[in-house]
Structures are given as C-alpha cells and as structure tokens.
Design a protein around this motif. Structure first.
Motif, PDB file in Angstrom:
ATOM      1  N   SER A   1      46.676  -3.707 -52.467  1.00  0.00           N
ATOM      2  CA  SER A   1      47.610  -4.896 -51.779  1.00  0.00           C
ATOM      3  C   SER A   1      47.800  -4.936 -50.416  1.00  0.00           C
ATOM      4  O   SER A   1      47.667  -5.739 -49.685  1.00  0.00           O
ATOM      5  CB  SER A   1      49.073  -5.029 -52.686  1.00  0.00           C
ATOM      6  OG  SER A   1      48.751  -5.308 -53.891  1.00  0.00           O
TER       7      SER A   1
ATOM      8  N   HIS B   1      56.112  -3.906 -54.225  1.00  0.00           N
ATOM      9  CA  HIS B   1      54.827  -3.293 -54.167  1.00  0.00           C
ATOM     10  C   HIS B   1      54.837  -1.918 -54.298  1.00  0.00           C
ATOM     11  O   HIS B   1      54.150  -0.997 -55.053  1.00  0.00           O
ATOM     12  CB  HIS B   1      54.229  -3.743 -52.823  1.00  0.00           C
ATOM     13  CG  HIS B   1      52.874  -2.777 -52.426  1.00  0.00           C
ATOM     14  ND1 HIS B   1      52.502  -2.413 -51.201  1.00  0.00           N
ATOM     15  CD2 HIS B   1      51.855  -2.496 -53.228  1.00  0.00           C
ATOM     16  CE1 HIS B   1      51.304  -1.837 -51.276  1.00  0.00           C
ATOM     17  NE2 HIS B   1      50.812  -2.090 -52.571  1.00  0.00           N
TER      18      HIS B   1
ATOM     19  N   GLN C   1      50.066 -10.097 -53.916  1.00  0.00           N
ATOM     20  CA  GLN C   1      50.894  -9.808 -55.055  1.00  0.00           C
ATOM     21  C   GLN C   1      50.740 -10.733 -56.175  1.00  0.00           C
ATOM     22  O   GLN C   1      51.024 -10.311 -57.341  1.00  0.00           O
ATOM     23  CB  GLN C   1      52.538  -9.767 -54.695  1.00  0.00           C
ATOM     24  CG  GLN C   1      53.517  -9.307 -55.624  1.00  0.00           C
ATOM     25  CD  GLN C   1      53.332  -7.716 -55.884  1.00  0.00           C
ATOM     26  OE1 GLN C   1      53.565  -7.000 -55.106  1.00  0.00           O
ATOM     27  NE2 GLN C   1      52.961  -7.206 -57.113  1.00  0.00           N
TER      28      GLN C   1
END
Length: 210
Positions: free
Chosen positions: A13, A108, A170
């Motif tokens: 990510s 995250h 995300q």
C-alpha cells in the motif's frame, strides 16, 4: 536529470501511494521490485537502502535514498510542485492530512503483512481470524473517513489531494479482503474518480506486477 529508482513491491500500500504521487506529478522513475513474500526486504542489500527493511525506498541519486511513503510524497511536493497534492490553504491542508493520516497511520499499520504474520505466529490466528482482524480496522477507519469526506468528486473537493492518494491503495485492499463498501458511498465515488485518471491507473498493482 537522473532517473529516480523506486524500490517497491507491487501490492504494498505504501509503495502504491508513492507510485500514484510520482505518476500524478509526471516524475520520471523506474521500479525495482523487492518481494515482501520472498523476504527480500530483509536482505543486506535492501537494509542498506532502508534501515527498517520496508518498502518503498526512493533512490534520488547521489547516494541519497528516502524511506517512509508520506515523507517521500512530502519531498516530491517540495521538489515537483505541480500538481499540488497538499492544499495551499492551511485549514484545507490540515483537513487533507487528517484524512490521509487516518489511513496511513491508523488503518494501514494494523493490517500490513508483518502484523498479520505476527498475530498468526504469536497468537495462533488462522486465516479467517486474520481476515476478520483486517476487516475490523478497515471498517473502523472508513466509518470515520466517510464522515470527513467532502462533496467530491474527490475527498477534498475538485482536485485530488494527499488523502485521495492514500485512499486508492486502501480501497484496493478493502476489496481484496471483501470488505462491504456499501456504507461508504463518498469513498467509493472518490476512489472511482481517482482510478479513472491515467496516472493513477498506471500505478495499479495489476499493471506494475512483474
């Protein structure tokens, strides 16, 4: 001008958000894949680039390598001013950072690969339990982020900002883990607007995967 080298992993990510920022700003760079699955982030070669053994790491030449995705993007904003990813107005900038950090600091980190491995290895969580863990933290963050989103088309208004850059990876992960996105129409809409941009589409994991 030297071409930057982005050491990353296609499905990371943090790497994904840096690719988006680089592409939106039209920065010339090449990728060097560091496989997190194969443990390449822990090799001496990579630790010399990034002492934490993380990706991304952006080599900007002259022996200078930047780590931490948000720090890299802030450096890009300072050195490649257009298009702006941080609003000029102080309040709008603070709002954008609030949304961005909600993703980058609160959702995250709890769901990255090393944490998922740890809860399995230390606490015996099986695949289903890890997936439930993942979805819980995404939903908790998205519940708040949906309330912080503007009227669009992007999270902060008419143009993408740093929070949109963080949103796309995300949302990608939320879909991978089958999070129900029905309660988040603003997030779904902003993500779709972002992914429709050629620069963002070119950063997608399925596009850059080697």
């Amino acid at each position: 001008m030297a071409v930057y080298v982005l050491h990353d992993y296609f499905r990371s990510s943090a790497s994904y958000r840096v690719r988006i920022a680089l592409n939106l700003k039209g920065v010339d760079y090449r990728r060097h894949s560091v496989s997190l699955v194969d443990g390449e982030q822990r090799t001496d070669e990579h630790l010399a680039r990034n002492a934490q053994g993380f990706v991304p790491a952006l080599d900007i030449g002259g022996g200078r390598v930047l780590g931490q995705s948000m720090a890299i993007i802030e450096w890009l904003e300072a050195t490649h001013a257009q298009p702006r990813l941080y609003p000029a107005d102080p309040l709008a900038r603070a709002n954008a950072m609030e949304r961005a950090l909600l993703i980058a600091c609160d959702i995250h980190p709890l769901n990255n690969l090393r944490v998922l491995k740890r809860i399995g290895n230390q606490f015996g969580a099986d695949g289903d339990a890890r997936d439930q863990w993942y979805r819980h933290w995404v939903r908790e963050g998205f519940d708040a982020l949906e309330k912080l989103a503007g009227e669009g088309p992007f999270l902060g208004g008419e143009a993408p900002d740093i929070s949109d850059v963080c949103l796309v990876p995300q949302m990608y992960n939320a879909r991978r883990f089958e999070v129900d996105l029905t309660p988040y129409p603003h997030l779904v809409s902003a993500d779709a607007e972002m992914r429709a941009l050629p620069a963002v589409a070119a950063a997608a994991p399925e596009v850059v995967k080697e």
